[in-house]
Design an enzyme around this catalytic site. Structure first.
Site, PDB file in Angstrom:
ATOM      1  N   HIS A   2      97.378  65.448  20.957  1.00  0.00           N
ATOM      2  CA  HIS A   2      97.806  66.630  22.529  1.00  0.00           C
ATOM      3  C   HIS A   2      98.761  65.462  22.719  1.00  0.00           C
ATOM      4  CE1 HIS A   2      95.614  70.208  20.612  1.00  0.00           C
ATOM      5  NE2 HIS A   2      94.627  69.093  21.108  1.00  0.00           N
ATOM      6  N   LYS A  34      74.529  59.955   4.690  1.00  0.00           N
ATOM      7  CA  LYS A  34      73.559  59.585   5.151  1.00  0.00           C
ATOM      8  C   LYS A  34      73.781  61.050   6.264  1.00  0.00           C
ATOM      9  CE  LYS A  34      76.633  57.403   8.411  1.00  0.00           C
ATOM     10  NZ  LYS A  34      76.818  58.757  10.281  1.00  0.00           N
ATOM     11  N   ARG A  92      75.595  62.940  15.910  1.00  0.00           N
ATOM     12  CA  ARG A  92      76.279  64.002  16.768  1.00  0.00           C
ATOM     13  C   ARG A  92      75.811  65.306  15.337  1.00  0.00           C
ATOM     14  NH1 ARG A  92      78.611  60.207  17.178  1.00  0.00           N
ATOM     15  NH2 ARG A  92      80.457  60.074  18.956  1.00  0.00           N
ATOM     16  N   ASN A  93      75.689  64.471  14.161  1.00  0.00           N
ATOM     17  CA  ASN A  93      74.649  64.977  13.190  1.00  0.00           C
ATOM     18  C   ASN A  93      73.137  65.703  13.150  1.00  0.00           C
ATOM     19  OD1 ASN A  93      77.140  64.984  10.874  1.00  0.00           O
ATOM     20  ND2 ASN A  93      77.336  62.727  11.846  1.00  0.00           N
TER      21      ASN A  93
HETATM   22  N1  LIG Z   1      81.784  58.819  16.753  1.00  0.00           N
HETATM   23  C1  LIG Z   1      80.949  57.329  16.532  1.00  0.00           C
HETATM   24  O1  LIG Z   1      80.286  56.749  16.955  1.00  0.00           O
HETATM   25  C2  LIG Z   1      81.240  56.988  14.760  1.00  0.00           C
HETATM   26  C3  LIG Z   1      80.357  55.928  14.313  1.00  0.00           C
HETATM   27  C4  LIG Z   1      81.310  55.854  12.546  1.00  0.00           C
HETATM   28  C5  LIG Z   1      82.557  57.055  11.869  1.00  0.00           C
HETATM   29  N2  LIG Z   1      82.620  57.847  12.936  1.00  0.00           N
HETATM   30  C6  LIG Z   1      83.594  58.596  12.082  1.00  0.00           C
HETATM   31  O2  LIG Z   1      84.704  58.291  12.527  1.00  0.00           O
HETATM   32  C7  LIG Z   1      85.534  59.831  12.084  1.00  0.00           C
HETATM   33  C8  LIG Z   1      85.382  60.358  13.507  1.00  0.00           C
HETATM   34  O3  LIG Z   1      85.225  60.759  14.653  1.00  0.00           O
HETATM   35  P1  LIG Z   1      85.077  61.320  16.044  1.00  0.00           P
HETATM   36  O4  LIG Z   1      83.377  61.093  16.049  1.00  0.00           O
HETATM   37  O5  LIG Z   1      85.772  60.069  16.370  1.00  0.00           O
HETATM   38  O6  LIG Z   1      85.400  62.732  16.095  1.00  0.00           O
HETATM   39  P2  LIG Z   1      84.867  63.122  17.384  1.00  0.00           P
HETATM   40  O7  LIG Z   1      84.515  62.029  18.888  1.00  0.00           O
HETATM   41  O8  LIG Z   1      83.623  63.935  17.221  1.00  0.00           O
HETATM   42  O9  LIG Z   1      86.274  63.519  18.100  1.00  0.00           O
HETATM   43  C9  LIG Z   1      87.017  64.498  17.456  1.00  0.00           C
HETATM   44  C10 LIG Z   1      87.975  65.025  16.786  1.00  0.00           C
HETATM   45  O10 LIG Z   1      88.578  65.491  16.040  1.00  0.00           O
HETATM   46  C11 LIG Z   1      89.063  66.333  16.468  1.00  0.00           C
HETATM   47  N3  LIG Z   1      89.585  67.601  15.908  1.00  0.00           N
HETATM   48  C12 LIG Z   1      89.051  68.612  16.625  1.00  0.00           C
HETATM   49  N4  LIG Z   1      89.580  69.783  15.852  1.00  0.00           N
HETATM   50  C13 LIG Z   1      90.271  69.310  14.959  1.00  0.00           C
HETATM   51  C14 LIG Z   1      91.020  70.341  14.565  1.00  0.00           C
HETATM   52  N5  LIG Z   1      91.761  71.720  14.514  1.00  0.00           N
HETATM   53  N6  LIG Z   1      92.134  69.626  14.317  1.00  0.00           N
HETATM   54  C15 LIG Z   1      92.349  68.059  14.094  1.00  0.00           C
HETATM   55  N7  LIG Z   1      91.618  67.508  14.699  1.00  0.00           N
HETATM   56  C16 LIG Z   1      90.503  68.120  15.792  1.00  0.00           C
HETATM   57  C17 LIG Z   1      89.001  65.962  17.961  1.00  0.00           C
HETATM   58  O11 LIG Z   1      90.659  66.052  18.383  1.00  0.00           O
HETATM   59  P3  LIG Z   1      91.653  67.055  20.228  1.00  0.00           P
HETATM   60  O12 LIG Z   1      90.243  65.991  20.553  1.00  0.00           O
HETATM   61  O13 LIG Z   1      91.882  66.800  19.672  1.00  0.00           O
HETATM   62  O14 LIG Z   1      90.484  67.994  19.931  1.00  0.00           O
HETATM   63  C18 LIG Z   1      88.808  64.424  17.866  1.00  0.00           C
HETATM   64  O15 LIG Z   1      89.966  63.766  17.135  1.00  0.00           O
HETATM   65  C19 LIG Z   1      84.665  60.586  11.524  1.00  0.00           C
HETATM   66  O16 LIG Z   1      84.674  60.742  10.382  1.00  0.00           O
HETATM   67  C20 LIG Z   1      82.700  60.488  11.808  1.00  0.00           C
HETATM   68  O17 LIG Z   1      82.062  60.381  11.002  1.00  0.00           O
HETATM   69  C21 LIG Z   1      82.569  58.036  13.756  1.00  0.00           C
HETATM   70  O1  LIG Z   2      75.786  59.030  14.228  1.00  0.00           O
HETATM   71  P1  LIG Z   2      76.952  60.270  13.742  1.00  0.00           P
HETATM   72  O2  LIG Z   2      75.993  61.382  13.320  1.00  0.00           O
HETATM   73  O3  LIG Z   2      77.518  60.621  15.244  1.00  0.00           O
HETATM   74  O4  LIG Z   2      77.826  59.578  12.917  1.00  0.00           O
HETATM   75  C1  LIG Z   2      77.999  58.567  13.293  1.00  0.00           C
HETATM   76  C2  LIG Z   2      78.548  57.286  12.842  1.00  0.00           C
HETATM   77  O5  LIG Z   2      78.374  57.890  11.403  1.00  0.00           O
HETATM   78  C3  LIG Z   2      77.359  56.095  12.981  1.00  0.00           C
HETATM   79  O6  LIG Z   2      77.635  54.833  12.294  1.00  0.00           O
END
Ligand SMILES: NC(=O)c1ccc[n+]([C@@H]2O[C@H](COP(=O)([O-])OP(=O)(O)OC[C@H]3O[C@@H](n4cnc5c(N)ncnc54)[C@H](OP(=O)(O)O)[C@@H]3O)[C@@H](O)[C@H]2O)c1
Ligand SMILES: O=P(O)(O)OC[C@H](O)CO
Length: 329
Positions: A33, A192, A256-257
């Site tokens: 955005h 996981k 989140r999960n």
């Molecule tokens: N959060 C963690 O701690 C963590 C750690 C390790 C790995 N991960 C991995 O990182 C990846 C990203 O997750 P996150 O935790 O950063 O996400 P998040 O904080 O839950 O944020 C959601 C993201 O998805 C986007 N989104 C939602 N609806 C959408 C749509 N229709 N089209 C395109 N984008 C959309 C959002 O964009 P807008 O804000 O623009 O809507 C935002 O960037 C995932 O695979 C997650 O498993 C996360």
């Molecule tokens: O714990 P969740 O569900 O927010 O997933 C985020 C990452 O995978 C944690 O390592």
């Protein structure tokens, strides 16, 4: 100075941009955005995720022009939820990633294809697997924002690539280690999320810590069977890249999960849980992908099957967890 493109505007993209830029890299940061880009340029903060983190705009260059961000980088870090990867990368073609090293920070599968993100990227952009890696390990973005001690593992086929990216991540509160198991780490990271979601469902139904400990113990065996079937090679599943990641997601208040599952256990519909969360629970999509994949593998996966029946066949959570209860030892 390393030049890195971070693709995604959510929590994890924000946390990785903080780590990489504060370590001295120049980070081109793609957010979908324009308003979020403007907000960053005006305030130095991401508007909606980890908004306490302030960025040095000499190091961080926010933009909604994907091609420009990717062109300027040597490394491309993918950090959008798996369900939106195809859409996010739509404008790029093979040549755009030709000389790049691509790191997936995504813990999910491409829902329409039921393949790992790195496999999708390798095929779509004809990238050799040696140019790909994954960021794994038990690490929540929220704790990175607070600079709490964290551990990351970079999984890859090429040790030099993994070690190079580890060097970009290491700092006072992040330890990073390379590992030669890209597929195994990526599949475990997908699994996981399914387990944590199921833990959340049980929690939402009123089950306690005693039950969750048994659920997670059984889950470790389920993950072992699955990963062995899909990618057989010797690996120590008690390493933090596998078990640690499962534990943090299954037990943390930030997960989140687990949060999503807990809402389902308390009676929310999938739609209302997704709307209320405002973040993406990868496990919801992974449940379906793993179910589809397992039609060929035929691995005994009672927990993943229970999650599938609850989320996609609308079986009452209490019924499925009751059935699991009888299977667990
Ligand atoms: N959060 C963690 O701690 C963590 C750690 C390790 C790995 N991960 C991995 O990182 C990846 C990203 O997750 P996150 O935790 O950063 O996400 P998040 O904080 O839950 O944020 C959601 C993201 O998805 C986007 N989104 C939602 N609806 C959408 C749509 N229709 N089209 C395109 N984008 C959309 C959002 O964009 P807008 O804000 O623009 O809507 C935002 O960037 C995932 O695979 C997650 O498993 C996360
Ligand atoms: O714990 P969740 O569900 O927010 O997933 C985020 C990452 O995978 C944690 O390592």
């Amino acid at each position: 100075m390393s030049k890195i493109a971070v693709i995604g505007g959510g929590s994890w993209a924000t946390a990785l941009t903080k780590i990489l830029s504060e370590n001295g890299a120049q980070v081109g940061w793609w957010l979908r955005h324009k308003e979020d880009v403007q907000h960053l340029l005006r305030t130095r903060h991401n508007a909606r995720y980890l908004s306490s983190v302030a960025f040095d705009l000499d190091k961080v260059l926010p933009s909604s022009d994907l091609e420009e961000v990717v062109e300027a980088a040597e490394w491309v870090v993918l950090a959008v939820p798996a369900a939106f990867v195809q859409n996010a990368l739509e404008k790029l073609d093979r040549d755009d990633l030709k000389h790049k090293r691509v790191i997936s920070a995504i813990k999910g599968m491409i829902p329409s294809k039921n393949v790992l993100v790195t496999d999708y990227v390798a095929e779509r952009f004809r990238l050799p697997h040696e140019r790909l890696g994954i960021v794994a390990g038990p690490c929540h973005a929220e704790e990175v924002a607070l600079e709490k001690q964290s551990y990351l593992t970079i999984g890859a086929w090429d040790m030099a690539l993994a070690e190079d990216f580890c060097q970009l991540l290491r700092n006072r509160y992040v330890k990073a280690s390379p590992m030669l198991d890209l597929d195994g780490i990526e599949y475990c990271a997908v699994m996981k999320n399914i387990i944590a979601l199921t833990c959340g469902i049980a929690h939402g139904l009123g089950y306690g810590d005693n039950f969750q400990a048994v659920l997670v113990s059984n889950a470790v065996q389920e993950i072992r069977r699955f990963v062995h079937a899909v990618n057989p090679q010797p690996r120590d599943l008690s390493a933090s890249a596998y078990l640690g990641d499962l534990l943090v997601t299954a037990y943390s208040q930030f997960s989140r999960n687990r949060t999503f599952g807990s809402m389902i256990g308390r009676g929310y519909s999938v739609k209302s849980a997704q709307l209320e969360m405002n973040m993406v629970a990868e496990g919801y999509y992974a449940v379906k992908s793993i179910h589809e994949l397992n039609k060929k593998l035929l691995v005994n996966m009672p927990i993943a099957l229970a999650a599938y029946r609850i989320l996609y066949e609308k079986v009452a959570p209490a019924v499925e967890i009751e059935l699991l209860k009888e299977k667990f030892r």
